[in-house]
Enzyme design. Structure first.
Site: not given
Ligand code: HMG
Length: 388
Positions: A79, A111, A233
């Site tokens: 992609e 992906c 994935h």
């Molecule tokens: P965010 O808002 O930065 O993170 O987004 P959050 O606030 O949801 O926190 C993440 C986790 O860290 C949470 O745990 C928190 O509790 C924990 P969870 O509830 O998830 O178990 N946390 C802590 N843990 C320990 N100590 C601390 C602490 N603070 C918080 N101090 C997000 C995270 C991955 C969503 C963001 O980085 C993002 O948008 N990434 C890009 C999108 C993505 O990867 N999506 C995944 C699904 S879609 C997919 O897989 C397709 C893709 O590969 C693309 C394609 O298909 O081409 C992306």
């Protein structure tokens, strides 16, 4: 006839950024990145590497040991392609000095593109059992500096040779798949930075997994206890575990322990490399195979593929006798161990030095290490590649 993965190779850039250091620089608790997201390091590609060079480099693990005159199909699933029209596949074919008598093209669906290539290759070999298919799943995941997705960037390529009577793992004819037009993650053509609705994308990933898993169990009568491991994935290593946890209560305690332990082995490479989009599921497979001491021929592995936008697919593979002899574990572990760490400032410099979205000539940074293949720059709007 058994069809599946006969060979598998990996390439990821020679540079990485430490995610505890990145967290500190971004004013975030490092444990959020390391525990909460589940990423420790992130591969950083110099601008002299792209999906063409990384694909060709991933093939180096096996290309000199196979009969290339049998390859009839070459597909790059990506992609983050290098042209809106021309495929990365025809350039990779030239760099790898493959015969011209190969059908060569690129596939895109976020992906899911790696799995789309694999399933197309499987069908091709079913129709032409004497031929093989060479497929690549290669990407550079970029969200942007200080973006919420920055911690989930990465870069790398997986190369696979698909054949009849594969020596590594069959790809069974048991797929269940679902497509739904949703906007959870996408990348408009004017930018190299992806857009994501973070929380929504994770919810959709889990929903797609639950739906294809339910359909799979209904269609096959199989349950979790039939699997030695389930590969996911891996946009980041916590993601697959979130999905797995939703079905684990269906299993007995021994199965729960086995799937959880093998999930951890499947995430070792991703934790160091990051998201390589199309290749992430296969990076997880490779990580599992190259770290497990318990897996045996005959074991069935589940494979969950997810590509935003979105397509989800669940299928299984069966490990073949002597499969471990086909792996290159030491070389891959060395590739990762020999990388150079970039400071956050250097990572930012490398990130911003890129082929422009413009008609300008461009020269890539020659001081940065690459694999065997290098993008030297762009002249008169044509990308220039060299072979070491
Ligand atoms: P965010 O808002 O930065 O993170 O987004 P959050 O606030 O949801 O926190 C993440 C986790 O860290 C949470 O745990 C928190 O509790 C924990 P969870 O509830 O998830 O178990 N946390 C802590 N843990 C320990 N100590 C601390 C602490 N603070 C918080 N101090 C997000 C995270 C991955 C969503 C963001 O980085 C993002 O948008 N990434 C890009 C999108 C993505 O990867 N999506 C995944 C699904 S879609 C997919 O897989 C397709 C893709 O590969 C693309 C394609 O298909 O081409 C992306």
């Amino acid at each position: 006839m058994n069809i599946g993965i006969d060979q598998i190779g990996l390439y990821s850039p020679h540079y990485y950024v430490d995610l505890a250091e990145l967290a500190t620089a971004r004013g975030v608790d490092p444990n959020k990145f390391i525990i909460g997201i589940g990423q420790s390091q992130q591969a950083v590609p110099p601008s002299s590497e792209d999906v063409v060079t990384m694909s060709a480099d991933a093939a180096q693990d096996f290309i000199h040991e196979i009969n290339t005159s049998k390859i009839g199909l070459l597909i790059v699933g990506t992609e983050t392609g290098i042209d809106a029209s021309k495929s990365a596949a025809v350039i990779a074919q030239r760099l790898l000095e493959l015969p011209e008598t190969i059908r060569t093209y690129e596939i895109k669906q976020a992906c899911y593109g790696g799995t789309a290539a694999l399933m197309t290759a499987r069908d091709y070999v079913a129709a032409h059992p004497d031929k093989t298919a060479l497929i690549f799943a290669a990407d550079i995941a970029r969200y942007g500096l200080e973006d919420g997705g920055e911690v989930t960037q990465g870069a790398g390529a997986v190369a696979m040779l698909i054949s009849a009577n594969p020596r590594l793992m069959t790809v069974e004819d048991d797929s269940q798949f679902i497509s739904r037009d949703i906007m959870d993650f996408w990348r408009p053509v004017y930018t190299d930075l992806a857009l994501a609705k973070g929380k929504y994308s994770t919810e959709q990933y889990i929903q797609f997994f639950q739906d294809v898993w339910r359909n799979y169990t209904q269609a096959t009568g199989r349950s979790l206890s039939d699997f030695a491991a389930i590969n996911f994935h891996l946009p980041y290593t916590k993601m697959g575990m979130k999905a797995l946890r939703t079905v684990l209560p269906e299993a007995d305690v021994a199965t729960q322990g086995r799937l959880t332990d093998n999930y951890a082995l499947a995430t070792i490479y991703s934790r160091q490399i990051g998201n390589i989009y199309t290749g992430s599921l296969y990076l997880g497979l490779l990580s599992l195979l190259e770290h497990s001491t318990d897996l045996q021929a005959g074991d069935r592995l589940g494979m969950f593929s997810y590509g935003s936008g979105a397509v989800g697919e669940f299928f299984s593979g069966v490990l073949q006798p002597g499969y471990a002899d086909q792996l290159h574990a030491a070389a891959h572990q060395q590739l990762l161990a020999n990388r150079s760490k970039l400071s956050v400032a250097d990572y930012e410099r490398v990130f911003l030095n890129k082929v422009p979205y413009a008609a300008d000539d461009y020269v890539s940074d020659t001081s940065m290490q690459t694999g065997k293949f290098r993008l030297t720059g762009v002249q008169n709007q044509e990308r220039q590649y060299t072979i070491k």
